[in-house]
Scaffold this active site. Sequence first.
Site, short mmCIF file in Angstrom:
data_model
loop_
_atom_site.label_atom_id
_atom_site.label_comp_id
_atom_site.label_asym_id
_atom_site.label_seq_id
_atom_site.Cartn_x
_atom_site.Cartn_y
_atom_site.Cartn_z
N HIS A 65 27.81 78.29 36.36
CA HIS A 65 27.01 78.79 37.48
C HIS A 65 25.75 79.44 36.95
CE1 HIS A 65 29.71 82.04 36.21
NE2 HIS A 65 28.77 82.90 36.59
N CYS A 176 29.65 91.18 35.78
CA CYS A 176 29.32 90.14 34.80
C CYS A 176 27.82 89.87 34.89
CB CYS A 176 30.12 88.86 35.07
SG CYS A 176 29.68 88.00 36.59
#
Length: 661
Positions: A65, A176
């Site tokens: 992603h 993250c």
Amino acid sequence: MSDMITADLVDLDLAAETKEAAARSLAERMVALGRVTDLEGFLADVAAREAQMPTGLDGGIGIPHCRSEHVTEPTLAFGRPAGGIDFGAPDGPADLIFLIAAPAGADDAHLTILSALARRLMDPDFTAALRAATDPAATASLISGETSPAAPAEAAAEPEPVPAPDVFRVVAVTSCPTGIAHTYMAAEALEQAGQSEGVEVVVEPQGSAGFTRIDPAVIAAADGVIFAHDVPVREKERFAGKPTVDVGVKAGINRPAELIAEVRDKAARGETTAAATGSPVDEAGDPGEGYGTKLRKWLMSGVSYMVPFVAAGGLLIALGFAIGGYTVDKAPSVAEHFVWTDSTSWAALLFQIGGLAFSFLVPVLAGYIAYGMADRPGLVPGFVGGSIALTINAGFLGGLAAGLIAGGTVMAIQRIKVPAALRGIMPVVVIPLISSAVVGFLMFLVVGKPIAELQKALTDWLSGLSGANAIILGVVLGLMMCFDLGGPLNKVAYAFAVGGLANPNEGSLKVMAAVMAAGMVPPLAMALATVVRGALFTRTERENGKAAWVLGGSFITEGAIPFAAADPLRVIPSAMAGGAVTGALSMLFECTLRAPHGGIFVLPLIGNPVLYLIAILAGTAVSAALVILLKGMGGRGGKDLGRDGVRGAESGTAPKVPVSV
């Protein structure tokens, strides 16, 4: 989410054997629907995100992603290969591949939807239904949440765990780099583990869509804290004074029950926050991370905070010398004597401001090394130790030692079990008092004088550098600057040069000049090569080459990373060769530099500026010629020797400098 994934974005027979091929196949479906405008540019952003941290998860899941300027609307594609594909998960290859594409300016609503998908991936019924799916449209409906996975036949309802009367309470933070997937999967895993263990877990996911702060009353009532993150925890001080476990975000996904057990154990032992937590520069560290890696992070923490003082102070001092000449350091204090119409007074003003900024170098270095080791309680003894290093003329080396001593002292104190009533005053009274006294004693009476002697020897050695010795040092520094293009070795060479500016002499100014010149070579060389032999580079690389002119001229070595990432075996040796040439010539020409940064924009402040430019041009020419030669020998772009060593010529992709994620 129904707008984000359709049947056309589902491939239940994904024909791919590598993660690059899988991403390309799914991305092509996005391009066909007009959701991605530049296939190669988007794949470069995906590869850049993958390089930060593998996106494979336990349970056979891969979630490549990124956020990219080439994405027109948030999009999700799903692929199910016949065989597993390695995405770096600890338990092996992935057979469920989700490619998540978010625009560079994705709004909060879309990111929240993507986060909901990340949470659903923790549901075994959901992943089992995906593995059993046979129809793309039904699969898209399942992923979008329009339909739910069928409950397993004969499934017996599990009784709800009954918490103990004195339930253990945990607050957690997950984050993250992109804040899209891992952040929310770790949150879900911790919450599920808490339910299974009879522990009350409240999680604050700090994602790209922002975050909602945990109620202070909940934090106050918590018995322990878990940080599962790969980027700094925002407002971390809210959780001070509690037993804490600090790990990378993947640990939160893969072993949440172990983390809960660990924080319970720490609470039982009465450990305080800093004894249980990692440092601000160690947030992504794994429990098994070696001491050498941690030491490098601690030192780089101090250097990173010191560099702005070096940049501001060095440039001001250099400007003072440029305007007022080399006698400006003899000028009286501008607080006592300043003539508004006299250029010498203005030069003295700049010089004295810069000198004061420079006086913070060693204390800031020591303070933030200690901060990197022990968090905020390390600041006071670190700054005290750094100031003592200045007092006893221990300089840069004294600052390094003082920071490590201060951090180690604080960490040792924090491991002492104290009554709960005293925990509140430990960080603000007890720890600063005891640690400052210990650090002061050691720096004044034990290690300070030997370090001061070593610092003096190093200063004398740099002052006496000439001839072959100076050239050899220039070669070594040039190689270090260009080996990892802004990585640890590059930072070590830069820190060595910057440290010399704390006690500047002719030798240390030569070293600073050589380091900056060599660091400019890689991006300039790649830019030149894309102009001279553009056919050897992809379209994306040629676009990156335009930016590399500016980045190289500004002394941003990282401008060459996209080229090195795509073809490291040709680009890195070429860059090192040019950097070595430039470093050697800069030392040979006795060029000097008082500013730690600035590139060509500080050329007027460089000693022997014409020869300095010649050194940079020579190294740039050598690197460009060598990379053209090596790429020409291997065919267009040399894609067969890409980042993974097996990258096929058909990809033609070079990672661009990624959008911030």
